[in-house]
Design a protein around this motif. Structure first.
Motif, mmCIF file in Angstrom:
data_model
loop_
_atom_site.group_PDB
_atom_site.id
_atom_site.type_symbol
_atom_site.label_atom_id
_atom_site.label_comp_id
_atom_site.label_asym_id
_atom_site.label_seq_id
_atom_site.Cartn_x
_atom_site.Cartn_y
_atom_site.Cartn_z
ATOM 1 N N ALA A 60 0.819 -1.206 0.000
ATOM 2 C CA ALA A 60 0.000 0.000 0.000
ATOM 3 C C ALA A 60 0.856 1.261 0.000
ATOM 4 O O ALA A 60 0.535 2.245 -0.674
ATOM 5 C CB ALA A 60 -0.938 -0.007 1.205
ATOM 6 N N GLN A 61 1.946 1.250 0.762
ATOM 7 C CA GLN A 61 2.846 2.401 0.788
ATOM 8 C C GLN A 61 3.450 2.640 -0.596
ATOM 9 O O GLN A 61 3.568 3.785 -1.049
ATOM 10 C CB GLN A 61 3.956 2.172 1.813
ATOM 11 N N GLU A 62 3.839 1.545 -1.250
ATOM 12 C CA GLU A 62 4.406 1.665 -2.605
ATOM 13 C C GLU A 62 3.396 2.272 -3.573
ATOM 14 O O GLU A 62 3.733 3.166 -4.362
ATOM 15 C CB GLU A 62 4.851 0.291 -3.100
ATOM 16 N N ILE A 63 2.152 1.791 -3.518
ATOM 17 C CA ILE A 63 1.118 2.297 -4.417
ATOM 18 C C ILE A 63 0.772 3.747 -4.085
ATOM 19 O O ILE A 63 0.536 4.569 -4.986
ATOM 20 C CB ILE A 63 -0.138 1.409 -4.358
ATOM 21 N N LYS A 64 0.766 4.089 -2.815
ATOM 22 C CA LYS A 64 0.506 5.476 -2.428
ATOM 23 C C LYS A 64 1.555 6.411 -3.029
ATOM 24 O O LYS A 64 1.224 7.471 -3.575
ATOM 25 C CB LYS A 64 0.501 5.603 -0.900
ATOM 26 N N GLU A 65 2.813 6.009 -2.950
ATOM 27 C CA GLU A 65 3.889 6.820 -3.516
ATOM 28 C C GLU A 65 3.771 6.918 -5.028
ATOM 29 O O GLU A 65 3.979 7.983 -5.619
ATOM 30 C CB GLU A 65 5.243 6.236 -3.117
ATOM 31 N N LEU A 66 3.393 5.797 -5.678
ATOM 32 C CA LEU A 66 3.229 5.803 -7.127
ATOM 33 C C LEU A 66 2.071 6.711 -7.535
ATOM 34 O O LEU A 66 2.178 7.468 -8.509
ATOM 35 C CB LEU A 66 3.003 4.375 -7.635
ATOM 36 N N ALA A 67 0.965 6.648 -6.789
ATOM 37 C CA ALA A 67 -0.183 7.498 -7.095
ATOM 38 C C ALA A 67 0.176 8.974 -6.961
ATOM 39 O O ALA A 67 -0.227 9.807 -7.788
ATOM 40 C CB ALA A 67 -1.354 7.147 -6.176
ATOM 41 N N GLU A 68 0.953 9.301 -5.939
ATOM 42 C CA GLU A 68 1.383 10.686 -5.752
ATOM 43 C C GLU A 68 2.302 11.129 -6.892
ATOM 44 O O GLU A 68 2.187 12.250 -7.404
ATOM 45 C CB GLU A 68 2.080 10.827 -4.399
#
Length: 392
Positions: free
Chosen positions: A125-133
């Motif tokens: 989830a942290q990885e996807i959050k960073e990618l979304a940002e």
């Protein structure tokens, strides 16, 4: 009040991955997204693992045959070539596929709406959050019940001190539809839900109670868990190591205590979805079977039942009103509310409107991440023999 007028300049061109003819949740996504036809328009899809069945289904819900794709990878590759290509996608597939599809969608430049639980681990989830940002995109999570407007009424009353200091949190989401193993054998949707390789580290904790946990966080945004204890069981033994029943005790940083019961073996129960928040002055209680009502009990006074759409409710609650107090709203309206907010969030993100995003209450990537964190802590406690663990 909502009456279908546009909240954004134009609807998003929208697609689905999964959610086809044999899916249990696909219709909820479509009724939610398309309820306000000023928010989304369904123009493409990879609806089914069986491409022939998926194409037949897509055509039958109004999608052009040429835009009914055999899989999500083909859809993302082909749609990016089009001037009128998709801008947002909803993922209504088994849990184990969420991470890879969400990542691929973001890399294709799409906003994402995904089923819960979002992923298997907080790290994902942290990885996807960073990618979304990095990509400037929204990731929303379909905690559909949270779109019920009475959740916002409870939030407002907590913020306004109407119940005093929160002392006790009582949460329940149970039903009896898996009281035997019959469904495990005949339902494709149920088969994967009890397979750890596909469902992840939990069954009912992830499938049911993440809804209720997020709703409690929506109502009480400043309440943080300090430690918890989870005791989970596989009442139907063939489901082990995944649980079909669990109890969770929670201690909050402000000294409040909480209890959650989640189960799919609550035989005879059609709808055991309840939230009760007990404060030093009063209590609030909501039950999904009566979603238009909120019980408000002030110590020493007659109990009150607050009714959806009435003018005495908070403005934040009334803003999501659709039908008027004489008519009942339900889960379809709740899904429509969160999908409309997904569209507003996507539009604000595209325009760089951070003020709108800051004030918009909806299940975003952070809500999905915290749901995974809660599951991880529950599983860690249960696997340690139902031990108290610090909430990490």
């Amino acid at each position: 009040m909502l009456n279908g007028e546009k909240k954004i300049a134009r609807p998003f061109r929208w697609a689905m991955v999964g959610g086809g003819r044999t899916a249990g949740v696909g219709y909820k996504h479509r009724t939610g997204a398309l309820r306000d036809n000023t928010a989304f328009q369904l123009v493409a899809g990879a609806f089914d693992i069986d491409p022939v069945r998926g194409e037949d289904f897509g055509v039958n819900v109004g999608v052009d045959e040429s835009r009914c794709y055999p899989d999500y990878k083909t859809m993302f590759t082909e749609e990016v070539k089009r001037e009128d290509g998709i801008e947002a996608v909803s993922i209504a597939t088994p849990n184990g596929t969420h991470y890879e599809i969400t990542k691929a969608a973001l890399e294709a430049g799409l906003h994402v709406v995904c089923e819960k639980p979002l992923f298997f681990t907080v790290a994902e989830a942290q990885e996807i959050k960073e990618l979304a940002e990095e990509k400037g995109k929204i990731v929303g999570v379909t905690y559909g019940f949270s779109g019920n407007q009475m959740m916002l009424q409870m939030r407002a009353m907590v913020e306004q001190g109407k119940i005093g200091d929160i002392r006790i949190v009582e949460l329940q989401y149970t039903h009896g539809f898996n009281a035997t193993d019959k469904a495990d054998a005949i339902s494709e949707a149920q088969k994967w839900r009890v397979d750890p390789k596909i469902a992840g580290p939990s069954f009912v904790l992830g499938d049911l109670s993440t809804h209720t946990y997020y709703m409690s966080q929506l109502i009480m945004p400043n309440m943080k868990i300090s430690k918890l204890l989870c005791d989970r069981q596989s009442i139907v033994g063939s489901r082990a190591p995944l649980e079909d029943n669990a109890f969770v005790l929670m201690h909050y940083e402000n000294g409040a205590v909480g209890r959650l019961w989640t189960s799919s073996v609550d035989a005879g129960c059609m709808d055991g979805h309840r939230i009760r928040i007990v404060g030093s002055k009063a209590s609030l209680e909501w039950w999904d079977s009566k979603p238009n009502e909120l019980r408000y009990e002030v110590q020493g006074e007659p109990a009150q039942t607050l009714i959806r759409a009435m003018p005495y409710l908070d403005e934040s609650c009334l803003a999501d009103e659709r039908l008027g107090a004489l008519h009942q709203e339900g889960l379809s309206d709740a899904w429509a509310n969160i999908y409309l907010k997904f569209a507003v969030a996507m539009d604000a993100k595209n325009r760089g409107d951070e003020e709108t995003l800051k004030n918009l209450v909806y299940p975003d990537i952070n809500a999905g991440l915290e749901g995974i964190r809660w599951i991880e802590n529950c599983v860690r406690s249960a696997d340690a023999g139902a031990a108290w663990v610090e909430f990490e």
